[in-house]
Motif scaffolding. Structure first.
Motif, PDB file in Angstrom:
ATOM      1  N   MET A   1       2.433   6.658  -6.756  1.00  0.00           N
ATOM      2  CA  MET A   1       1.322   7.961  -7.533  1.00  0.00           C
ATOM      3  C   MET A   1       1.800   8.922  -6.947  1.00  0.00           C
ATOM      4  SD  MET A   1      -0.845   6.143  -8.900  1.00  0.00           S
ATOM      5  CE  MET A   1      -2.021   4.647  -9.626  1.00  0.00           C
ATOM      6  N   LEU A   2       2.557   9.790  -5.697  1.00  0.00           N
ATOM      7  CA  LEU A   2       2.343  10.826  -5.130  1.00  0.00           C
ATOM      8  C   LEU A   2       3.937  11.286  -6.109  1.00  0.00           C
ATOM      9  CD1 LEU A   2       2.533  10.753  -1.535  1.00  0.00           C
ATOM     10  CD2 LEU A   2       1.036  11.962  -3.001  1.00  0.00           C
ATOM     11  N   TYR A   3       4.817  10.883  -6.653  1.00  0.00           N
ATOM     12  CA  TYR A   3       5.821  10.625  -7.097  1.00  0.00           C
ATOM     13  C   TYR A   3       5.723  10.818  -9.336  1.00  0.00           C
ATOM     14  CZ  TYR A   3       8.607  11.448  -3.653  1.00  0.00           C
ATOM     15  OH  TYR A   3       9.163  11.663  -2.507  1.00  0.00           O
ATOM     16  N   GLY A   4       4.151  10.493  -9.767  1.00  0.00           N
ATOM     17  CA  GLY A   4       3.775  10.959 -10.440  1.00  0.00           C
ATOM     18  C   GLY A   4       3.883   9.662 -11.385  1.00  0.00           C
TER      19      GLY A   4
ATOM     20  N   TYR B   1       0.860  -1.304  -0.085  1.00  0.00           N
ATOM     21  CA  TYR B   1      -0.132   0.347   0.158  1.00  0.00           C
ATOM     22  C   TYR B   1       1.647   1.545   0.048  1.00  0.00           C
ATOM     23  CZ  TYR B   1      -3.431   3.296   2.059  1.00  0.00           C
ATOM     24  OH  TYR B   1      -4.069   4.627   2.372  1.00  0.00           O
ATOM     25  N   LEU B   2       2.218   1.398   0.892  1.00  0.00           N
ATOM     26  CA  LEU B   2       2.904   2.363   0.985  1.00  0.00           C
ATOM     27  C   LEU B   2       3.783   2.656   0.098  1.00  0.00           C
ATOM     28  CD1 LEU B   2       3.733   1.780   4.843  1.00  0.00           C
ATOM     29  CD2 LEU B   2       2.434   3.766   3.828  1.00  0.00           C
ATOM     30  N   ILE B   3       3.651   1.530  -1.155  1.00  0.00           N
ATOM     31  CA  ILE B   3       4.698   1.299  -2.669  1.00  0.00           C
ATOM     32  C   ILE B   3       3.539   2.323  -3.203  1.00  0.00           C
ATOM     33  CG2 ILE B   3       5.774   0.921  -3.909  1.00  0.00           C
ATOM     34  CD1 ILE B   3       6.772  -1.638  -2.136  1.00  0.00           C
TER      35      ILE B   3
ATOM     36  N   ALA C   1       3.217   2.107 -12.859  1.00  0.00           N
ATOM     37  CA  ALA C   1       3.400   1.510 -11.178  1.00  0.00           C
ATOM     38  C   ALA C   1       2.733   0.971 -10.420  1.00  0.00           C
ATOM     39  CB  ALA C   1       5.101   1.639 -11.523  1.00  0.00           C
ATOM     40  N   GLY C   2       2.315   2.584 -10.369  1.00  0.00           N
ATOM     41  CA  GLY C   2       1.555   2.734  -8.513  1.00  0.00           C
ATOM     42  C   GLY C   2      -0.038   2.045  -9.542  1.00  0.00           C
ATOM     43  N   LEU C   3      -0.256   1.892 -10.193  1.00  0.00           N
ATOM     44  CA  LEU C   3      -1.552   1.073 -10.557  1.00  0.00           C
ATOM     45  C   LEU C   3      -1.005  -0.795 -10.559  1.00  0.00           C
ATOM     46  CD1 LEU C   3      -4.879   0.873 -11.792  1.00  0.00           C
ATOM     47  CD2 LEU C   3      -3.451   0.744 -14.156  1.00  0.00           C
ATOM     48  N   ALA C   4      -0.629  -1.240 -11.024  1.00  0.00           N
ATOM     49  CA  ALA C   4       0.196  -2.086 -11.280  1.00  0.00           C
ATOM     50  C   ALA C   4       0.372  -2.986  -9.374  1.00  0.00           C
ATOM     51  CB  ALA C   4       1.472  -2.393 -11.360  1.00  0.00           C
ATOM     52  N   LEU C   5       0.498  -1.218  -8.869  1.00  0.00           N
ATOM     53  CA  LEU C   5       0.823  -1.895  -7.142  1.00  0.00           C
ATOM     54  C   LEU C   5      -0.397  -2.160  -6.630  1.00  0.00           C
ATOM     55  CD1 LEU C   5       3.112  -2.413  -5.277  1.00  0.00           C
ATOM     56  CD2 LEU C   5       3.675  -1.488  -7.549  1.00  0.00           C
TER      57      LEU C   5
END
Length: 635
Positions: free
Chosen positions: A159-162, A152-154, A166-170
């Motif tokens: 997402m915060l770093y754009g 969750y934190l990753i 990769a955020g969607l995959a996590l």
């Protein structure tokens, strides 16, 4: 932003986070493995979760046969090839320890992105790593939800770093950790969109996809598995109801105290905890409100610290705004004040870590039960040393396990997750006349010998009761009895592999009735008594079937022992369905040996909580009582 760079580009604040993460992961891993090797881990929940991984890795499932449990925790399909195929249960425990501790690393970057300086970000991240509820997650065996916090934190950091793709995959990976995860991630996506939608190159579309997928996740689950996909996770009300009425109200207080309630300043990010709070408050299940001992804080801990990081960042922004209007000493004081909040949070968490975690318990000793009781509603602490210490009888249990052929059906206690794969295992509560295993392992040293294996189980079906049922009614014979650990096989009539059970009880193991005894220095004096009643009683021990010699270590005061008697009783004080003992043994003290007296007794079944009682009547001389020894001479 990077760890090693030039000038202000260097992220030196990450280095202490990496050091603490490595240290805590290593420490939790060592404690978990030691507890496992000492046979103090549990079928619930290490055994049942590892069993899922094991059967997947060996192909014992089909796509059409996937259960709601497997689908809602589908991360098990990723873990299976890494840990399940070769049965590496200790490796899974070490993995859990490190994946939990690793959450401090993405939290550091989250805090930096939100606007905190390196020092504050480092301190808040270290506080997260040593957050005492996460220590309970690592301690309570293995759970798939333990992978949620770091994933969750990753996701949030990416997402915060754009880094939208990769955020969607996590986020999708996060969905696979627990049934509540999609709801928590979905609300987080809403908060991120609302907070950052005006920023250039912010991954709004990917966050919208995350939100849509969270709805699709539940819709598909209900369509495929019906409402059991969600309802199977609820309905715990009658299993282990909350005993303390104030516990639900103090839960949030104790949860937010370690971050000094900064989460309330970052309340928008704290909103992601709404599904979890609805879940626990709509249920009446004690472990849900427990910040120690259980896995459930894994779902709330990262949300608490993300919102606290935002709260700290907002304090930093408020301080900077103040500094733009003021200068001099007042300006510097504002900056120091904000940093002192982060320092205070770390100090508080170090203190809590020292008293309320298994690792801290090693150095501070057992916690006051009143303190842990206020936090959890359960009057006990971790007792780490007791649970990680390898006792002499653990080697006996290892020997008995090795005698059970692989693939056999066997009754085991909850402390044997080692047998949750490669065997057809039964817990005592599952044994019925129509469902009898070939073998049964009885471990009287385990706390599950005369307790239920899980909350809600009937104590009359515990190990000692089922062992007596198998031994006395269904033709189970003793294959081995090694120091009290018993292996039985149905229909066995051969030779018993036997190592005598011996136990020593000091006088401190017993309790004494006032007026019948007195204590002088370290000696307990049994007074002559003609009024009835017993002088000493205890030590509430166990027996397995066999013949025993009980040695009472007595020393007479005076030599007038002729025709003096001591009556010794063995009384079963348990209510768990054991065979009743009420044996009275009259001992003529004229046969008192120089160092005590021996009493022979036959025990015909499995016993728990057996009390020795002494009646010293019609006597003239007092006796000094030093304790008792019990030796089994024949199985």
């Amino acid at each position: 932003m990077r760890l090693i760079g030039k000038g202000s580009d260097r992220e030196w604040g990450l280095i202490p986070v990496l050091i603490v993460t490595t240290a805590i992961g290593t420490l939790y891993g060592i404690l978990s493995v030691l507890r496992f090797e000492a046979y103090n881990s549990g079928i619930y929940d290490l055994g049942v979760t590892f069993y899922e991984i094991y059967i997947i890795s060996h192909g014992h499932f089909s796509i059409t046969g996937i259960t709601a449990y497997q689908a809602s925790r589908s991360i098990m399909f990723i873990l299976a090839p890494m840990f399940g195929y070769y049965g590496k249960m200790p490796a899974l425990l070490v993995f859990q320890s490190f994946i939990l501790a690793a959450g401090g690393i993405p939290l550091y970057f989250i805090s930096r992105n939100m606007g905190s300086d390196q020092l504050s970000s480092s301190l808040i991240s270290i506080s997260y790593v040593i957050f005492y509820p996460l220590a309970g997650v690592a301690w309570f065996d293995f759970h798939f939800m333990a992978t949620f916090p770091t994933v969750y934190l990753i996701f949030l950091a990416l997402m915060l770093y754009g880094r939208g793709k990769a955020g969607l995959a996590l986020a999708i990976l996060c969905f696979s950790t627990d049934p509540l995860a999609p709801a928590i991630v979905g609300i987080t996506a809403i908060v991120l969109i609302m907070e950052n939608r005006k920023k250039e190159r912010f991954p709004v579309h990917e966050l919208e996809a995350v939100l849509a997928l969270s709805f699709i996740y539940y819709a598909v689950g209900v369509l495929v598995f019906s409402d059991s996909y969600i309802s199977s996770y609820l309905g715990m009300n009658n299993v282990f109801p909350v005993q303390l009425p104030y516990l639900p109200f103090t839960y949030i207080l104790y949860l937010l105290l370690p971050v000094l309630f900064l989460s309330l300043i970052g309340i928008d990010y704290f909103a992601a905890a709404t599904p979890f709070f609805l879940f626990i408050f709509l249920n009446n299940y004690q472990p849900y409100f427990n910040l120690m001992f259980y896995q459930y804080p894994a779902l709330i801990a990262p949300v608490v610290f993300v919102s606290a990081s935002m709260g700290l960042a907002r304090l930093h922004r408020a301080a900077r705004n103040y500094e733009e209007k003021h200068s001099g000493k007042r300006k510097r004081a504002q900056s120091r004040t904000v940093k002192s909040v982060a320092v205070s949070i770390l100090i508080l968490n170090v203190i809590l870590f020292s008293f309320l975690t298994p690792a801290g318990n090693l150095f501070t000793g057992p916690n006051d039960s009143n303190v842990s009781g206020d936090l959890t509603g359960l009057p006990y602490s971790y007792n780490t040393v007791q649970y990680i210490a390898y006792q002499h009888y653990d080697s006996y249990l290892r020997d008995v396990i090795s005698m059970v052929p692989k693939g056999s059906s066997v009754m085991i206690e909850d402390n044997l997750p080692q047998m949750s794969y490669g065997y057809k295992w039964y817990l005592p509560e599952w044994i019925t006349p129509a469902n009898l295993p070939k073998y049964a392992i009885i471990d009287p040293y385990s706390r599950f010998y005369d307790q239920g294996s899980y909350y809600g189980s009937n104590i009359s079906n515990c190990t000692v009761a089922r062992a007596n049922m198998l031994y006395s009614k269904y033709g189970y014979g003793l294959v081995a009895e090694i120091g009290g650990i018993v292996l039985m096989e149905r229909g066995y009539t051969g030779t018993v592999k036997f190592t005598p059970l011996t136990m020593n009880f000091s006088y401190n193991s017993f309790k004494y009735n006032a007026g019948k005894t007195m204590k002088i220095g370290n000696d307990v004096i049994l007074e002559p008594d003609n009024s009835g009643g017993y002088g000493f009683y205890g030590p509430y021990t166990f027996f397995v079937p066999g013949r025993y010699i009980i040695h009472l270590n007595l020393l007479p005061i005076g030599d007038n022992l002729k025709n003096q008697n001591l009556t010794m009783q063995l009384v079963n004080t348990s209510v768990t369905g054991t065979i009743n003992i009420d044996t009275s043994l009259l001992v003529n003290l004229s046969s008192l040996y120089p160092d005590g007296i021996n009493i022979s007794v036959n025990i015909t079944g499995f016993q728990s909580l057996v009390e020795f009682r002494s009646f010293y009547m019609h006597t003239l001389s007092p006796l000094i009582f030093y304790g008792a020894e019990m030796t089994e001479v024949q199985p």
